[in-house]
Design a protein around this motif. Structure first.
Motif, PDB file in Angstrom:
ATOM      1  N   ARG A   2       0.852  -1.183   0.000  1.00 46.79           N
ATOM      2  CA  ARG A   2       0.000   0.000   0.000  1.00 46.79           C
ATOM      3  C   ARG A   2       0.889   1.234   0.000  1.00 46.79           C
ATOM      4  N   ASP A   3       0.445   2.285  -0.630  1.00 43.16           N
ATOM      5  CA  ASP A   3       1.164   3.552  -0.627  1.00 43.16           C
ATOM      6  C   ASP A   3       0.674   4.359   0.570  1.00 43.16           C
ATOM      7  N   TYR A   4       1.477   4.377   1.641  1.00 44.86           N
ATOM      8  CA  TYR A   4       1.026   5.029   2.876  1.00 44.86           C
ATOM      9  C   TYR A   4       0.818   6.534   2.699  1.00 44.86           C
ATOM     10  N   THR A   5       1.487   7.114   1.693  1.00 45.15           N
ATOM     11  CA  THR A   5       1.330   8.557   1.490  1.00 45.15           C
ATOM     12  C   THR A   5      -0.066   8.914   1.004  1.00 45.15           C
ATOM     13  N   GLU A  54      -6.723   5.266   8.505  1.00 47.56           N
ATOM     14  CA  GLU A  54      -6.494   4.080   7.672  1.00 47.56           C
ATOM     15  C   GLU A  54      -5.184   3.396   8.059  1.00 47.56           C
ATOM     16  N   ILE A  55      -4.145   4.177   8.311  1.00 47.74           N
ATOM     17  CA  ILE A  55      -2.857   3.611   8.722  1.00 47.74           C
ATOM     18  C   ILE A  55      -3.003   2.885  10.050  1.00 47.74           C
ATOM     19  N   LYS A  70      -4.657   9.066   8.443  1.00 45.43           N
ATOM     20  CA  LYS A  70      -4.166   8.598   9.739  1.00 45.43           C
ATOM     21  C   LYS A  70      -4.969   7.394  10.214  1.00 45.43           C
ATOM     22  N   LEU A  94       6.164   6.994   7.842  1.00 51.12           N
ATOM     23  CA  LEU A  94       4.800   6.500   8.032  1.00 51.12           C
ATOM     24  C   LEU A  94       4.280   6.895   9.415  1.00 51.12           C
ATOM     25  N   LEU A 141      -2.765   7.293   2.303  1.00 49.71           N
ATOM     26  CA  LEU A 141      -3.682   6.811   3.328  1.00 49.71           C
ATOM     27  C   LEU A 141      -3.867   7.867   4.411  1.00 49.71           C
ATOM     28  N   ASP A 145       3.192  10.431   9.496  1.00 49.87           N
ATOM     29  CA  ASP A 145       1.880  10.607   8.877  1.00 49.87           C
ATOM     30  C   ASP A 145       0.763  10.108   9.786  1.00 49.87           C
ATOM     31  N   ALA A 146       1.046   9.054  10.548  1.00 53.91           N
ATOM     32  CA  ALA A 146       0.020   8.472  11.418  1.00 53.91           C
ATOM     33  C   ALA A 146      -0.241   9.315  12.658  1.00 53.91           C
ATOM     34  N   GLU A 155      11.602   4.709   6.013  1.00 54.01           N
ATOM     35  CA  GLU A 155      10.242   4.697   5.463  1.00 54.01           C
ATOM     36  C   GLU A 155       9.212   4.561   6.584  1.00 54.01           C
TER      37      GLU A 155
END
Length: 260
Positions: free
Chosen positions: A115-118, A124-125, A122, A190, A120, A193-194, A186
């Motif tokens: 999955r491309d976390y960028t 969803e992660i 918060k 993530l 997604l 972003d979360a 990476e």
């Protein structure tokens, strides 16, 4: 033992030369597998399978109950033999799912899905992490999705990665630095972003800086990810000490970093 640069710090013999040259070895589980429904801090999970069911690698076999709880994922394919109390490392008899490993390691259809976390959110992660049953590697096995869900998201400014590896003989971080540094970075992105934090800092002892690929380190310059050299002192990996060494902030007595 010598005193360190902060009160109480010492330089104990770490014995790491005894294991640092040993290669990473993959050990495949064999025979009967025992999955305790309570193997982390918080509420025990609830079984989603019953005796006689077939299971696959990556299949969720127990559902988290409540906020501080974790799902349990099967690491093998095989057949559920029983759900019964078994003795665990805590010394307690704990309700457990018993799976007879068929040694075929057949996986669920979406196992390892990228999955491309960028792209997604918060939530969803956090949901993906919760569904994967990811927990901390410490004794409490604290559910990771909880750590990434602070009460006040606006108060979290830093994500700190403990790469001090203070404990004698421990070489896990040593090998990860050498082989998986890019993946670590990476994951740090993530986590930013979360949580909505501004910056992620990895605290690593000076004597281990040579393990890091210089090119990958250079790529972090000017980004949200920082690599901070910390003193080669025990217990630099203590969370209160680590926060101070990486940010200069002091955690109030009785508080924990996520609340700071």
């Amino acid at each position: 033992m010598k005193k360190g640069t902060f009160l109480g710090g010492v330089h104990p013999f770490d014995g790491k030369e005894l294991s640092k040259s040993k290669p990473i070895t993959t050990l495949s589980p064999k025979g009967e597998m025992v999955f305790p429904l309570s193997q982390h801090i918080g509420a025990a999970a609830t079984s989603l399978v019953k005796p006689g069911d077939s299971v696959l690698v990556g299949q969720k076999i127990a559902e988290a109950q409540g906020f501080i709880s974790a799902c349990i994922i099967s690491s093998v394919s095989g057949t559920v033999k029983a759900i019964e109390p078994r003795l665990t490392t805590s010394g307690a008899m704990t309700e457990s799912i018993i799976i007879e490993n068929d040694n075929e390691y057949k996986k669920t259809a979406d196992f390892g899905k990228e999955r491309d976390y960028t792209k997604l959110s918060k939530d969803e992660i956090r949901t993906i992490i919760k569904e994967a049953g990811i927990v901390g590697m410490g004794g409490a096995a604290f559910p990771t999705h909880v750590k990434l869900t602070p009460k006040d998201e606006n108060s979290i400014t830093h994500v700190i990665i403990n790469a001090a590896e203070c404990e004698p003989l421990m070489m896990v971080d040593h090998h990860i630095f050498k082989k998986h540094l890019r993946a670590i970075i990476e994951i740090m992105n993530l986590m930013l972003d979360a949580t909505g934090a501004e910056e992620a800092i990895m605290g690593i002892k000076g004597k281990n800086m040579h393990l890091l690929d210089p090119q990958i380190v250079k790529e972090t310059e000017g980004t949200r990810v920082k690599i901070k050299e910390i003193p080669d002192i025990y217990p630099a990996g203590d969370e209160v000490v680590l926060v101070y060494e990486t940010t200069g902030k002091i955690i109030p007595e009785g508080a924990i970093p996520i609340m700071d």
